[in-house]
Scaffold this motif. Structure first.
Motif, PDB file in Angstrom:
ATOM      1  N   GLN A 193       0.835  -1.203   0.000  1.00  0.00           N
ATOM      2  CA  GLN A 193       0.000   0.000   0.000  1.00  0.00           C
ATOM      3  C   GLN A 193       0.872   1.256   0.000  1.00  0.00           C
ATOM      4  OE1 GLN A 193      -2.785   0.167   3.235  1.00  0.00           O
ATOM      5  NE2 GLN A 193      -3.800   1.981   2.446  1.00  0.00           N
ATOM      6  N   LEU A 194       1.961   1.217   0.738  1.00  0.00           N
ATOM      7  CA  LEU A 194       2.891   2.344   0.773  1.00  0.00           C
ATOM      8  C   LEU A 194       3.535   2.529  -0.596  1.00  0.00           C
ATOM      9  CD1 LEU A 194       4.383   4.580   2.253  1.00  0.00           C
ATOM     10  CD2 LEU A 194       5.923   2.842   3.195  1.00  0.00           C
ATOM     11  N   GLN A 195       3.926   1.447  -1.234  1.00  0.00           N
ATOM     12  CA  GLN A 195       4.508   1.527  -2.591  1.00  0.00           C
ATOM     13  C   GLN A 195       3.521   2.163  -3.561  1.00  0.00           C
ATOM     14  OE1 GLN A 195       5.559  -2.581  -3.348  1.00  0.00           O
ATOM     15  NE2 GLN A 195       7.723  -2.165  -2.961  1.00  0.00           N
ATOM     16  N   GLN A 220       3.964   5.670  -5.634  1.00  0.00           N
ATOM     17  CA  GLN A 220       3.842   5.707  -7.098  1.00  0.00           C
ATOM     18  C   GLN A 220       2.807   6.745  -7.530  1.00  0.00           C
ATOM     19  OE1 GLN A 220       3.112   1.519  -8.040  1.00  0.00           O
ATOM     20  NE2 GLN A 220       4.897   1.606  -9.371  1.00  0.00           N
ATOM     21  N   ALA A 221       1.690   6.790  -6.814  1.00  0.00           N
ATOM     22  CA  ALA A 221       0.621   7.728  -7.166  1.00  0.00           C
ATOM     23  C   ALA A 221       1.082   9.172  -7.035  1.00  0.00           C
ATOM     24  CB  ALA A 221      -0.605   7.482  -6.287  1.00  0.00           C
ATOM     25  N   TRP A 269      -6.005   4.163   3.482  1.00  0.00           N
ATOM     26  CA  TRP A 269      -5.114   4.364   4.629  1.00  0.00           C
ATOM     27  C   TRP A 269      -5.895   4.480   5.930  1.00  0.00           C
ATOM     28  CZ3 TRP A 269      -0.426   2.986   5.215  1.00  0.00           C
ATOM     29  CH2 TRP A 269       0.439   2.942   4.125  1.00  0.00           C
ATOM     30  N   GLU A 270      -7.060   5.133   5.880  1.00  0.00           N
ATOM     31  CA  GLU A 270      -7.895   5.229   7.081  1.00  0.00           C
ATOM     32  C   GLU A 270      -8.272   3.833   7.574  1.00  0.00           C
ATOM     33  OE1 GLU A 270     -10.711   8.952   7.224  1.00  0.00           O
ATOM     34  OE2 GLU A 270     -10.683   8.140   5.197  1.00  0.00           O
ATOM     35  N   ASP A 273      11.941   4.027   5.450  1.00  0.00           N
ATOM     36  CA  ASP A 273      12.414   4.902   4.364  1.00  0.00           C
ATOM     37  C   ASP A 273      11.255   5.346   3.479  1.00  0.00           C
ATOM     38  OD1 ASP A 273      15.042   4.902   5.211  1.00  0.00           O
ATOM     39  OD2 ASP A 273      15.666   3.308   3.830  1.00  0.00           O
ATOM     40  N   GLY A 274      10.343   4.440   3.181  1.00  0.00           N
ATOM     41  CA  GLY A 274       9.188   4.783   2.353  1.00  0.00           C
ATOM     42  C   GLY A 274       8.308   5.828   3.013  1.00  0.00           C
ATOM     43  N   LEU A 275       8.104   5.709   4.322  1.00  0.00           N
ATOM     44  CA  LEU A 275       7.302   6.697   5.035  1.00  0.00           C
ATOM     45  C   LEU A 275       8.000   8.056   5.073  1.00  0.00           C
ATOM     46  CD1 LEU A 275       5.912   4.468   7.901  1.00  0.00           C
ATOM     47  CD2 LEU A 275       4.575   5.603   6.102  1.00  0.00           C
TER      48      LEU A 275
END
Length: 96
Positions: free
Chosen positions: A4-6, A10-11, A31-32, A85-87
């Motif tokens: 979901q983070l990826q 991307q979005a 996310w909610e 790192d993604g966050l």
């Protein structure tokens, strides 16, 4: 990294203004659900952001992004190592 983070990263590759409101609303809603009660203040901020986007208040939504970025960066400190790192990258993308 969390799928979901990826997808969120991307979005946002084209910047927050490059994402249409309906896609943003869908992403925020997901996310909610994912964060639920564990997201604390961040979940509340996301709910407010979604409401603003749904009502067409783009200026209000944009004004919320820095505080959501701060909360995301704080969440990165407590996230699994694979997502940190993604966050942090997401937090950076949310800042003007």
């Amino acid at each position: 990294m969390n799928e979901q983070l990826q997808q969120t990263l991307q979005a946002l590759q084209g910047g927050v203004t490059g994402l249409d409101a309906s896609s943003a609303i869908s992403n925020i809603s997901a996310w909610e659900q994912t964060l639920g009660g564990a997201g604390g203040a961040l979940t509340g901020q996301l709910s407010s952001l979604r409401s603003m986007l749904e009502s067409g208040d783009l200026d209000g939504a944009a004004a919320m992004l820095p505080s959501i970025a701060d909360a995301t960066e704080q969440a990165a400190q407590m996230a699994p190592a694979a997502d940190q790192d993604g966050l942090r990258q997401l937090a950076s993308m949310l800042r003007p």
